[in-house]
Design an enzyme around this catalytic site. Structure first.
Site, PDB file in Angstrom:
ATOM      1  N   LYS A   1      14.195  -1.180 -13.279  1.00  0.00           N
ATOM      2  CA  LYS A   1      12.756  -0.953 -13.332  1.00  0.00           C
ATOM      3  C   LYS A   1      12.292  -0.331 -12.022  1.00  0.00           C
ATOM      4  O   LYS A   1      12.602  -0.830 -10.937  1.00  0.00           O
ATOM      5  CB  LYS A   1      11.996  -2.258 -13.544  1.00  0.00           C
ATOM      6  CG  LYS A   1      12.072  -2.837 -14.937  1.00  0.00           C
ATOM      7  CD  LYS A   1      11.182  -4.061 -15.003  1.00  0.00           C
ATOM      8  CE  LYS A   1      11.238  -4.733 -16.362  1.00  0.00           C
ATOM      9  NZ  LYS A   1      10.375  -5.925 -16.413  1.00  0.00           N
TER      10      LYS A   1
ATOM     11  N   HIS B   1       6.042 -16.163 -15.248  1.00  0.00           N
ATOM     12  CA  HIS B   1       5.315 -14.969 -14.811  1.00  0.00           C
ATOM     13  C   HIS B   1       4.007 -14.753 -15.562  1.00  0.00           C
ATOM     14  O   HIS B   1       3.097 -14.126 -15.030  1.00  0.00           O
ATOM     15  CB  HIS B   1       6.199 -13.735 -14.965  1.00  0.00           C
ATOM     16  CG  HIS B   1       7.289 -13.638 -13.934  1.00  0.00           C
ATOM     17  ND1 HIS B   1       8.263 -14.601 -13.797  1.00  0.00           N
ATOM     18  CD2 HIS B   1       7.546 -12.701 -12.976  1.00  0.00           C
ATOM     19  CE1 HIS B   1       9.080 -14.255 -12.819  1.00  0.00           C
ATOM     20  NE2 HIS B   1       8.666 -13.120 -12.297  1.00  0.00           N
TER      21      HIS B   1
ATOM     22  N   HIS C   1       4.433 -13.556  -4.261  1.00  0.00           N
ATOM     23  CA  HIS C   1       4.802 -13.477  -5.677  1.00  0.00           C
ATOM     24  C   HIS C   1       5.581 -14.713  -6.115  1.00  0.00           C
ATOM     25  O   HIS C   1       5.250 -15.353  -7.118  1.00  0.00           O
ATOM     26  CB  HIS C   1       5.647 -12.215  -5.903  1.00  0.00           C
ATOM     27  CG  HIS C   1       6.304 -12.162  -7.256  1.00  0.00           C
ATOM     28  ND1 HIS C   1       5.618 -11.806  -8.404  1.00  0.00           N
ATOM     29  CD2 HIS C   1       7.579 -12.421  -7.641  1.00  0.00           C
ATOM     30  CE1 HIS C   1       6.446 -11.856  -9.441  1.00  0.00           C
ATOM     31  NE2 HIS C   1       7.636 -12.225  -9.011  1.00  0.00           N
TER      32      HIS C   1
ATOM     33  N   THR D   1       0.814  -1.216   0.000  1.00  0.00           N
ATOM     34  CA  THR D   1       0.000   0.000   0.000  1.00  0.00           C
ATOM     35  C   THR D   1       0.850   1.269   0.000  1.00  0.00           C
ATOM     36  O   THR D   1       0.382   2.324  -0.413  1.00  0.00           O
ATOM     37  CB  THR D   1      -0.935   0.022   1.223  1.00  0.00           C
ATOM     38  OG1 THR D   1      -0.156  -0.157   2.411  1.00  0.00           O
ATOM     39  CG2 THR D   1      -1.969  -1.085   1.134  1.00  0.00           C
TER      40      THR D   1
ATOM     41  N   LYS E   1      20.867 -12.223 -14.896  1.00  0.00           N
ATOM     42  CA  LYS E   1      19.949 -11.110 -15.159  1.00  0.00           C
ATOM     43  C   LYS E   1      20.704  -9.877 -15.622  1.00  0.00           C
ATOM     44  O   LYS E   1      20.250  -9.156 -16.518  1.00  0.00           O
ATOM     45  CB  LYS E   1      19.110 -10.790 -13.926  1.00  0.00           C
ATOM     46  CG  LYS E   1      18.070  -9.715 -14.225  1.00  0.00           C
ATOM     47  CD  LYS E   1      16.964  -9.612 -13.212  1.00  0.00           C
ATOM     48  CE  LYS E   1      15.930  -8.578 -13.664  1.00  0.00           C
ATOM     49  NZ  LYS E   1      14.842  -8.399 -12.701  1.00  0.00           N
TER      50      LYS E   1
ATOM     51  N   GLU F   1      13.718  -4.140 -22.442  1.00  0.00           N
ATOM     52  CA  GLU F   1      12.787  -5.266 -22.547  1.00  0.00           C
ATOM     53  C   GLU F   1      12.100  -5.334 -23.910  1.00  0.00           C
ATOM     54  O   GLU F   1      10.875  -5.326 -24.010  1.00  0.00           O
ATOM     55  CB  GLU F   1      11.753  -5.185 -21.414  1.00  0.00           C
ATOM     56  CG  GLU F   1      11.070  -6.518 -21.143  1.00  0.00           C
ATOM     57  CD  GLU F   1      10.278  -6.532 -19.845  1.00  0.00           C
ATOM     58  OE1 GLU F   1       9.722  -7.585 -19.540  1.00  0.00           O
ATOM     59  OE2 GLU F   1      10.240  -5.509 -19.149  1.00  0.00           O
TER      60      GLU F   1
ATOM     61  N   ARG G   1      14.056  15.962 -11.744  1.00  0.00           N
ATOM     62  CA  ARG G   1      14.307  15.362 -13.059  1.00  0.00           C
ATOM     63  C   ARG G   1      15.389  14.285 -13.037  1.00  0.00           C
ATOM     64  O   ARG G   1      16.031  14.006 -14.038  1.00  0.00           O
ATOM     65  CB  ARG G   1      14.668  16.439 -14.086  1.00  0.00           C
ATOM     66  CG  ARG G   1      13.529  17.418 -14.306  1.00  0.00           C
ATOM     67  CD  ARG G   1      13.804  18.372 -15.424  1.00  0.00           C
ATOM     68  NE  ARG G   1      12.676  19.281 -15.605  1.00  0.00           N
ATOM     69  CZ  ARG G   1      12.679  20.311 -16.448  1.00  0.00           C
ATOM     70  NH1 ARG G   1      13.754  20.569 -17.173  1.00  0.00           N
ATOM     71  NH2 ARG G   1      11.618  21.090 -16.559  1.00  0.00           N
TER      72      ARG G   1
ATOM     73  N   ARG H   1      15.090  -9.824 -22.754  1.00  0.00           N
ATOM     74  CA  ARG H   1      14.757  -9.639 -21.340  1.00  0.00           C
ATOM     75  C   ARG H   1      13.427 -10.284 -20.975  1.00  0.00           C
ATOM     76  O   ARG H   1      13.139 -10.529 -19.806  1.00  0.00           O
ATOM     77  CB  ARG H   1      14.748  -8.148 -20.994  1.00  0.00           C
ATOM     78  CG  ARG H   1      14.701  -7.880 -19.498  1.00  0.00           C
ATOM     79  CD  ARG H   1      15.028  -6.456 -19.163  1.00  0.00           C
ATOM     80  NE  ARG H   1      14.855  -6.187 -17.739  1.00  0.00           N
ATOM     81  CZ  ARG H   1      15.113  -5.014 -17.156  1.00  0.00           C
ATOM     82  NH1 ARG H   1      15.574  -4.008 -17.887  1.00  0.00           N
ATOM     83  NH2 ARG H   1      14.921  -4.851 -15.873  1.00  0.00           N
TER      84      ARG H   1
ATOM     85  N   HIS I   1       1.637 -14.392 -12.786  1.00  0.00           N
ATOM     86  CA  HIS I   1       1.066 -13.088 -12.461  1.00  0.00           C
ATOM     87  C   HIS I   1      -0.460 -13.157 -12.438  1.00  0.00           C
ATOM     88  O   HIS I   1      -1.111 -12.472 -11.635  1.00  0.00           O
ATOM     89  CB  HIS I   1       1.526 -12.047 -13.479  1.00  0.00           C
ATOM     90  CG  HIS I   1       2.832 -11.414 -13.120  1.00  0.00           C
ATOM     91  ND1 HIS I   1       3.605 -10.718 -14.014  1.00  0.00           N
ATOM     92  CD2 HIS I   1       3.523 -11.385 -11.951  1.00  0.00           C
ATOM     93  CE1 HIS I   1       4.702 -10.280 -13.411  1.00  0.00           C
ATOM     94  NE2 HIS I   1       4.670 -10.679 -12.164  1.00  0.00           N
TER      95      HIS I   1
ATOM     96  N   ASN J   1      10.893 -13.502 -17.551  1.00  0.00           N
ATOM     97  CA  ASN J   1       9.478 -13.605 -17.186  1.00  0.00           C
ATOM     98  C   ASN J   1       8.967 -15.035 -17.290  1.00  0.00           C
ATOM     99  O   ASN J   1       7.754 -15.258 -17.268  1.00  0.00           O
ATOM    100  CB  ASN J   1       8.636 -12.693 -18.078  1.00  0.00           C
ATOM    101  CG  ASN J   1       8.776 -11.241 -17.702  1.00  0.00           C
ATOM    102  OD1 ASN J   1       8.672 -10.884 -16.539  1.00  0.00           O
ATOM    103  ND2 ASN J   1       9.057 -10.399 -18.682  1.00  0.00           N
TER     104      ASN J   1
ATOM    105  N   GLU K   1      19.580 -13.434   6.975  1.00  0.00           N
ATOM    106  CA  GLU K   1      19.492 -14.172   8.231  1.00  0.00           C
ATOM    107  C   GLU K   1      18.302 -13.719   9.072  1.00  0.00           C
ATOM    108  O   GLU K   1      17.845 -14.445   9.947  1.00  0.00           O
ATOM    109  CB  GLU K   1      20.798 -14.015   9.013  1.00  0.00           C
ATOM    110  CG  GLU K   1      21.980 -14.679   8.305  1.00  0.00           C
ATOM    111  CD  GLU K   1      23.319 -14.332   8.955  1.00  0.00           C
ATOM    112  OE1 GLU K   1      23.308 -13.620   9.989  1.00  0.00           O
ATOM    113  OE2 GLU K   1      24.354 -14.765   8.437  1.00  0.00           O
TER     114      GLU K   1
ATOM    115  N   GLU L   1      12.680 -17.175  -7.872  1.00  0.00           N
ATOM    116  CA  GLU L   1      13.334 -16.406  -8.938  1.00  0.00           C
ATOM    117  C   GLU L   1      14.721 -16.974  -9.246  1.00  0.00           C
ATOM    118  O   GLU L   1      15.166 -16.969 -10.394  1.00  0.00           O
ATOM    119  CB  GLU L   1      13.444 -14.936  -8.533  1.00  0.00           C
ATOM    120  CG  GLU L   1      12.108 -14.209  -8.442  1.00  0.00           C
ATOM    121  CD  GLU L   1      11.468 -13.963  -9.806  1.00  0.00           C
ATOM    122  OE1 GLU L   1      12.175 -14.023 -10.826  1.00  0.00           O
ATOM    123  OE2 GLU L   1      10.250 -13.717  -9.844  1.00  0.00           O
TER     124      GLU L   1
END
Length: 1616
Positions: A153, A276, A292, A85, A255, A265, A131, A269, A280, A273, A182, A195
């Site tokens: 990302k 995913h 996830h 959130t 990666k 991507e 910026r 890349r 997802h 996924n 740990e 992953e």
């Protein structure tokens, strides 16, 4: 300082990823030396801050102090709440405001310390602040280390979805400090390992092999904390640290390499996924319950199966991937118990997942793309591959359909998977043996996976893979086994072979220090017999205990070793018992002589198989010969020894599995050749081709290593006649489906002499098949019947009566009983019978996981996925509605009806997001609605409004409340969209008194004027609103003179309560059903008999004392204009709606909605069917909980009503006023059966002519209630003679009240009268309740509870027990049979704990008990325990919740004090979702002690009241737990009291202040609130006392406390 050794990874041409252990000093030095700045800002969350913030602050400040830079740079930290959130627009703005407030400039360096949320959020801030400023990632979770922190990302979430707004912004550094792991929970570590496994699976076979072979070592690296600086330098780094760092480094390196090649991507890349696309979609449904990585883990397996389905990835790879993920405690299936127990899991339908997958950045238009594996470590393409929806659906579907026809691959040449029987035996032999053995063609299935996992748990062997997973390398353990650690069970699923073999294997454990080994399985496994094997082992001295049912798993096996000597075993049930002992016998203490008893030994070929394999592994078993006859005896001598592993062992293909493709050739008239199965096979099922298919008319050629079958023309199979299949029992299912279509005459000599027709096949010798994965004989009989095939069960088998293919029934749906053999057998029949559906298609994973793929790719028969539904031609009376419980709610109604107000309350109640379509319109088009209409006209606006509606429904299909403009129904296309949405979601019409709407619209200026009278607009739209909605909520304000507000001062609270009830009920989130409507608990409803209920509303609490629901007798309502009319009457729907809304406004009790006809004792016309159902539909539309429907109405109409009832329940009722219905007669049984079929609750009302009629009723109810899954029944006799039945009825007894104008039925009693009668009958014994404490003589608790007992007519008394200490007097009191419960006050709230048997979670957390409840633990009521609870926190919660503004939440809260009440306050505030909690106490150490007691709650200590830590928000809730004398508002009087400054109360906040002190009423805190907190609501100590008392009363009695009556008495006592 020790040296720091790091591994560096290059990304985008720069070595910016640094990996090591205990890197905080290194991070500080590196950042300060290489990224010069005036300000360094660390962003983290409260969870991470507790572990690491102090170290970062210390190291940075020390490094800054020692630097030569002038001026010295600043180091700032900003801590945010944890969780997704925070990753929002608001969260981003908060950080930016902090930076601006602290005058940060463009040279600022941001450090993101935390998991993926922190990295994404802080990274996006860095990308856009000034910026773009520099930032560093310091991930603290494994998932963030290997995934989100690498690649640049950054993003935030919006109400429309995750990560929809963001940027690519590369960090200057990524510091990977593996020591952070740990402190990471094990589940979170596994989450990240998903992953890591993914990366290895797509890129490196070597890395994958490391991961699958060293899981336990990798886990151990995080489970033993390393003291700083262990591991910082290579010289201090342990082997487990080195291993952990290497797998993280390897994953990151892959990666980083991919990102370097394809930063934005565009292709390569996409590979990261993998898992995913589907993962997802699963996550979108299951978040946040399932993490996830857990969703991606399941996604990887499903996407690997997609690749297998396409023919580019093998089952070996799928099996390895499955095993590897399981090794890291990750789910690999949607059937995983961790997923199945999540309520949202039922929403994981194929269409739902495909719809979610439609929105994926990898997709090309409507074409979905998935990363396809070619092998472990390599992908099919260097990008995601386009995959058809049908292929994905086939994998996701729970069922399959084989398209009937001729195999396109004819002639078929194939091999089946390795034999399950041989695979399991080979695993046990090699594990017990000495040396290395390479197993070739091992079956990759659930069963072998279970066996391998069990052997690893027993530390019996080590396993490694070669040849890309085609070869399993087993390093034998020489028979040395260890029990798993205490509390760890070996779970075997439904693997019967593993269960039987391992039972004896576990007896070989001999370590004296080991605990017993527990083996268990799933529900079916716990039904399958293992008794004969256990009996034999027990007789031999093994100690084995049944932990549940006798004769079945689970078992506890003591580590005593196997004694040996002579063992007798009953072997007529399963040959696996024999093989189990044979395999382990060489390791017994004495040479084993195994004697088989009990008659005919079952499946001798499998015993022979075991002996042959043991010979290959160096142990020769001798079978004794009868010297007289020369025949072999069932006695075996097994010498002691150790197996010697052969260097290589080739496992035969599975002969049982081979029967299916061979049978397909037979039934379709084609040819099939199976390699690696021939005449020399060890397996009995290898005989199937010669002994079953050849007699059925097939041409069979069988060599030593190969079998070929060519079937006769379709439809010309011959029946077998008589066949004994004892040597090949598993193949009988295949023979049975062929026999179903075999109509030709059997061969000469095989015809049954006692059979009249030649189409009969009689299969014998298969009795053991009744105790397999299911009762297979019964399963075949039941499922063949669905095709119209007749069968007959025999003691030892079955008969099948063949029919021509054309005569078999098409479209059958085969239930597989979770049995792989059933599924594959019926898929054979599906090749000639159209539209055959095989349910539970995944059960084939036991032996042939890729069966459905091989059926299509190798045999050439198309297989489709089928999503099963529970919908039949008529909806079940007990079934819920068809709406998805998370489907978004759409609000429609006139402008001014309160849609936005109600919508926000509903969103808050459901914990969903709220969207105002008008605001969305204005944001999207950048123009106000009024201005848009002025410029473009109403027609253009309506078109745009409809487009917005469609867009909102597509983008927000779930978990949103969407408020639409009043005129949305003016457009036909919009009406169509809304009506369509009612089929899957919720469209709620918000209705309001038209005079109130007109009044509101006269004052509103934001929207354009209608240009016509409002009443005309309303009349035009009203039928459209009703047409387009499936629910209606009345925003009730009373009549135009505000009548409701005259007697409901807390009108806004009532509205909030009703909104919460309504929307939680209709969505099924929390149905508002009566909790007492349960077995052994009495429940009641009050029958309202008013023609107009509004005069009764001020008295509703008094009227409903003690009851569980309120009955609205709709048939007795009369519109004011019709009061003078007599006779049957139909009240207008609008009047009923208004009456219902008025009742809803004053009570949250469930409503029983009744339209009683004249013939059933009511006032509604008997023949007004349409009008009756129109009114019943009003109940559905308004979310009424219980709908009474007379079963005299047409059954079809009742079923239609039931199909739309959602979470509500139907009371199917019948009333006999004639007295002719007898409770022991046929009519009552008939009515009961109809009501049982149509309703959730059965209501049958008769008439008593004598006392005997009541006893007949009791007998009937007793019989009906004793049936399986009996529904609740209301059974009552009317009249004075029948009053006994009203007293003793347990379910929803209708009651009256003295204030009601009339009784709704003759003989009706009040709630109080029934309680009195129950007491006199001994059904409601007298109980005594107490307050335990000292100095309690002035306590109001006796007044509170005795008033409530009196109001409800309960025979209970509440007394004081004033004592100096917890001693024998209390002990004697609580064990008394009349003890009903007790309140406990200071100082005994802790002292009583040792006297209690069990505590509530709240009492455990708070560490104190203020309520003792005796709880009955057996049906007779003679056994009970003492349960301790704490209602102080409930009182605090309710005092705050009921006084909070409608839309407000607890943003920050302050607790003053650190004693027991403060602990309850902290618990209550956490339950209310307080985002920040501050504690102030004069003794800071006590405050810290309190904070430490709640480690899961984010708490900040306050050093000075009015000044909030870390510039945190000021509180909008304040709770003081101090005595009033300990506080003061005089700043000059602080010597003995805490000063309360005016700055405590933020004048810009609406808030709640609670002073827990009982007296005086006006405390310094409350006085200050009155003075300076003008918009704050106060709660006094007496309010808290009342609220906690109400909860105590409900805990003791199971009934709501009559709050108004009790509060009045207590306040009078208080004021005296």
């Amino acid at each position: 300082m020790s040296s720091t050794d790091v591994l560096k990874v290059s990304i985008l041409g720069k070595e910016s990823i640094h990996c090591g252990f205990h890197l905080i000093p290194y991070i500080a030095r590196t950042v300060l030396n290489t990224l010069p700045s005036s300000t360094y800002v660390l962003v983290t969350d409260t969870n991470v801050a507790n572990f690491h913030l102090a170290s970062f602050e210390s190291e940075f400040k020390a490094a800054i102090l020692s630097s030569t830079t002038d001026p010295k740079p600043r180091f700032l930290s900003y801590v945010i709440p944890p969780g997704e959130t925070s990753k929002s627009r608001e969260g981003k703005a908060d950080i930016e405001d902090f930076l601006l407030l602290n005058r940060c400039t463009r040279d600022t360096v941001l450090l993101a310390l935390g998991g993926g949320v922190i990295g994404d959020l802080a990274g996006f801030v860095a990308a856009t602040f000034m910026r773009g400023i520099r930032f560093c990632q310091v991930p603290t979770t494994l998932l963030a280390m290997v995934d989100s922190s690498v690649g640049g990302k950054t993003a935030i979430d919006t109400p429309h979805g995750k990560n929809l707004i963001g940027a690519f912004w590369q960090p200057e550094y990524i510091f990977i400090d593996a020591a952070f792991l740990e402190t990471l929970p094990v589940r979170e570590f596994s989450n990240g390992m998903a992953e890591v496994v993914k990366t290895a699976a797509i890129w490196s076979a070597a890395d994958f092999a490391l991961l699958e072979s060293r899981a336990s070592e990798i886990f151990s690296a995080i489970q033993s904390p390393s003291p700083c600086p262990t591991g910082r330098s290579l010289s201090t780094r342990t082997s487990s640290q080195t291993l952990l760092l290497s797998i993280i480094y390897g994953s990151i390196s892959v990666k980083a390499h991919i990102v370097t090649i394809d930063e934005r991507e565009t292709g390569l890349r996409n590979l990261v996924n993998f898992g995913h696309s589907i993962g997802h979609a699963i996550e979108a449904v299951l978040t946040p319950s399932i993490l996830h990585g857990e969703c991606v883990s399941v996604g990887m397996i499903l996407e690997a199966e997609v690749a297998r389905s396409l023919g580019v990835f093998g089952q070996v790879g799928v099996g390895r991937l499955t095993r590897c993920l399981k090794a890291y405690n990750l789910p690999v299936s949607l059937e995983d118990p961790r997923i199945k127990c999540v309520p949202a899991a039922k929403l994981l339908g194929v269409e739902k997942l495909l719809d979610i997958m439609r929105i994926d950045k990898k997709n090309s238009g409507t074409a979905k793309k998935i990363v396809i594996l070619a092998s472990i470590g390599a992908t099919y393409e260097q990008k995601a591959t386009v995959v058809a929806d049908s292929v994905i659906a086939k994998v996701l579907s729970e069922a399959a359909k084989v398209t009937s026809g001729i195999p396109s691959k004819n002639p078929v040449h194939m091999a089946t998977p390795g034999s399950k029987s041989i695979s399991n035996r080979a695993l046990v032999l090699a594990a017990l043996g000495t040396g290395t053995c390479r197993l070739k063609n091992l079956l990759h299935s659930d069963d072998t996976q279970v066996m391998m996992n069990a052997l690893l748990e027993l530390k019996g062997a080590s396993f490694a893979w070669e040849d890309g997973g085609e070869t399993l390398v087993v390093e034998g353990g020489k028979g040395s086994l260890s029990a798993p650690h205490k509390g760890k069970e070996i779970y075997l699923g439904n693997a019967g072979t593993a269960a039987r073999f391992l039972t004896t294997v576990c007896t070989l454990v001999q370590c004296a220090e080991s605990s017993s080994t527990v083996i268990t399985g799933n529900a079916r496994m716990k039904q399958r017999p293992i008794g004969p094997l256990v009996d034999a082992l027990r007789s031999n001295g093994s100690h084995i205990e049944y932990l549940d049912s006798q004769g079945c798993l689970p078992l506890s096996i003591a580590p005593q070793g196997l004694k040996g000597g002579r063992i007798q075993l009953a072997a007529s049930v399963s040959s696996q018992y024999v093989s189990s002992i044979l395999l382990c016998a060489p390791y017994a203490s004495e040479t084993v002589t195994l004697e088989l008893t009990g008659g005919q030994v079952i499946s001798q070929p499998y015993i022979d198989m075991t002996i042959a394999m043991m010979r290959t592994f160096g142990i020769n078993v001798a079978r004794q010969i009868d010297s007289a006859t020369g025949k072999p005896l069932d006695v075996y001598r097994i010498p002691k020894g150790t197996y010697t592993n052969p260097a290589e062992y080739n496992i035969e293909s599975d002969a049982s599995s081979a029967t299916y493709p061979l049978a397909i050739a037979a039934i379709t008239g084609t040819s099939c050749t199976i390699a690696n199965i021939g005449s020399t096979s060890l397996q009995g099922d290898a005989r199937f081709a010669k002994e079953v298919l050849e007699p059925m008319g097939c041409d069979v050629i069988q060599t030593e290593t190969e079998t070929t079958v060519r079937g006769p023309p379709v439809g010309q199979l011959k029946s077998i006649g008589l066949i004994d299949m004892e040597p090949m029992t598993d193949a009988f299912l295949t023979a049975s489906v062929l026999a179903a279509v075999a109509v030709g005459a059997p061969l000469q000599g095989r015809k049954l002499k006692d059979a009249e027709c030649h189409n009969v096949t009689r299969i014998l010798g298969i009795s053991n098949q009744r105790v397999k994965e299911c009762n297979r004989i019964k399963a075949m009989i039941d499922e063949l019947a669905k095709f119209g095939v007749e069968t007959k069960e025999l003691p030892d088998g079955l008969e099948i009566y063949g029919k021509p293919i054309k005569d078999l029934r098409q479209g059958a749906s085969v239930h597989c009983y979770d049995d792989h053999r059933v599924a594959m057998a019926f898929s054979v029949l599906g090749t000639v019978i159209s539209d055959t559906i095989i349910e539970e298609k995944r059960c084939v994973e036991k032996t042939w996981p890729n069966w459905w793929d091989d059926l299509e790719n190798k045999i050439g028969l198309k297989v489709e996925g089928v999503e099963l539904t529970n919908e039949g031609p008529l909806a079940s009376a007990s079934g819920a509605g068809t709406q998805d419980t998370t489907a978004s709610v759409v609000l429609i109604g006139m402008r001014g009806s309160g849609k936005s107000f109600i919508g926000k309350l509903a969103a808050s109640a459901l914990n969903w997001s709220f969207i105002d379509a008008d605001h969305y319109f204005e944001e999207k088009l950048q123009i106000g609605v009024r201005e848009f209409v002025r410029q473009h006209g109403w027609s253009a606006f309506r078109v745009a409004e409809s487009e917005i509606l469609e867009e909102l429904l597509v983008a927000n299909p779930t978990k949103h409340v969407i408020s639409l403009g009043g005129g949305i129904v003016e457009t036909a296309s919009a009406r169509d969209l809304l009506k369509k949405w009612t089929k899957k979601g919720y469209v709620v019409h918000i209705a309001r008194e038209i005079d109130e709407v007109v009044k509101y619209l006269g004052e509103e200026t934001a929207r354009p004027a209608y240009g016509e009278p409002i009443i005309d607009v309303f009349r035009r739209r009203e039928p459209w609103f009703l047409e387009c909605c499936n629910f209606e909520f009345v925003n009730y304000t009373g009549d135009s003179n505000g009548a409701v507000d005259q007697y409901v001062p807390e009108s806004k609270t009532r509205t909030k309560n009703e909104v919460t009830r309504f929307f939680q009920h209709i969505t099924g989130q929390k149905p508002n059903l009566a909790p007492n409507l349960a077995p052994e608990i009495r429940s009641y409803f009050l029958s309202l008999t008013y023609p107009d209920i509004t005069p009764a509303l001020p008295h509703i609490e008094e009227l409903t004392v003690g009851v569980d629901a309120v009955e609205l007798r709709v048939d007795l309502l009369r519109s004011p204009k019709d009061l003078a009319s007599f006779g049957p009457y139909i009240p207008p729907a609008s009047y009923v709606t208004n009456q219902l809304a008025a009742l809803r406004h004053v009570t949250t009790l469930p409503i029983v909605y009744t339209v009683r006809t004249v013939s059933q004792g009511g006032a509604f016309p008997d023949h007004a069917e349409q009008e009756a159902f129109d009114l019943l539909n009003v109940a559905l539309r308004m979310g009424v909980e219980y709908i009474d429907v007379e079963i005299s109405w047409p059954e079809k109409r009742i079923r239609d009503l039931s199909s739309r009832k959602g979470a509500s329940q139907v009371v199917a009722s019948w009333h006999d006023w004639s007295g002719k219905m007898k409770w022991n007669g046929a009519q009552v049984k008939e009515k009961y059966n109809v009501a049982n079929r149509l309703g959730d609750i059965i209501k049958i009302i008769g008439k008593a002519e004598s006392l005997a009629d009541n006893f007949a009723l009791f007998e009937f109810v007793s019989r009906a209630s004793s049936t399986h899954q009996a529904k609740p029944i209301i059974a009552i006799n009317m009249g004075g003679e029948g009053q006994m039945t009203r007293i003793l009825n347990t379910t929803f007894t209708p009651v009256s009240h003295p204030l009601l104008p009339t009784k709704s039925a003759p003989g009706q009693l009040s709630f109080v009268e029934i309680q009195t009668a129950l007491n006199l009958l001994g059904q409601l014994p007298t109980r005594r309740f107490f307050l335990f404490g000292n100095a309690i003589s002035q306590s109001p608790s006796p007044t509170l509870h005795n008033t409530a007992f009196e109001a409800l007519g309960l025979p209970y008394v509440y007394d004081l027990l004033q004592i100096p200490e917890v001693g024998e007097e209390i002990r004697a009191t609580i064990v008394s049979p009349t003890f009903g419960g007790a309140s406990v006050t200071i100082p005994f709230k802790i002292d009583v704990l040792p006297l209690l048997d069990k505590l509530s979670p709240a009492a455990e957390a708070i560490g104190a008990v203020n309520t003792i409840i005796p709880q009955v633990t057996d049906a007779s009521g003679s056994q009970r325990i003492l349960y301790g609870d704490n209602t102080d926190w409930l009182g605090i919660r309710e005092c705050i919740r009921s006084r909070m503004p409608s839309h407000a939440s607890v943003t920050a809260a302050l607790v003053i004090g650190a004693g027991g009440t403060a602990r309850a306050a902290l618990y209550a505030l956490h339950a209310l979702g307080a985002q920040h909690i501050y504690i102030f106490n004069r003794t800071r150490s006590k405050a810290q002690e309190l904070a430490n007691a709640f480690p899961d709650i984010c708490v900040s200590l306050v050093d000075e009241l009015g000044k909030w830590p870390n510039a945190g928000p000021s509180p909008n809730v304040i709770v003081s737990t101090l005595p009033p004398a300990a506080t003061t508002t005089d700043s000059n009087d602080t010597h003995n009291a805490i000063y309360l400054p005016a700055t405590l109360f933020d004048p810009d906040h609406e808030g709640v202040v609670l002073d827990a002190a009982y007296k005086p009423a006006e405390t310094p805190l409350l006085t200050l609130a009155t003075k300076v907190g003008k918009s704050w609501t106060r709660a006094q100590g007496v309010d808290l006392l009342l609220e906690q008392g109400y909860n105590q009363f409900e805990l003791w009695t199971g009934r709501k406390c009559p709050r108004g009556i009790v509060a009045k008495r207590v306040r009078e006592f208080y004021a005296a």
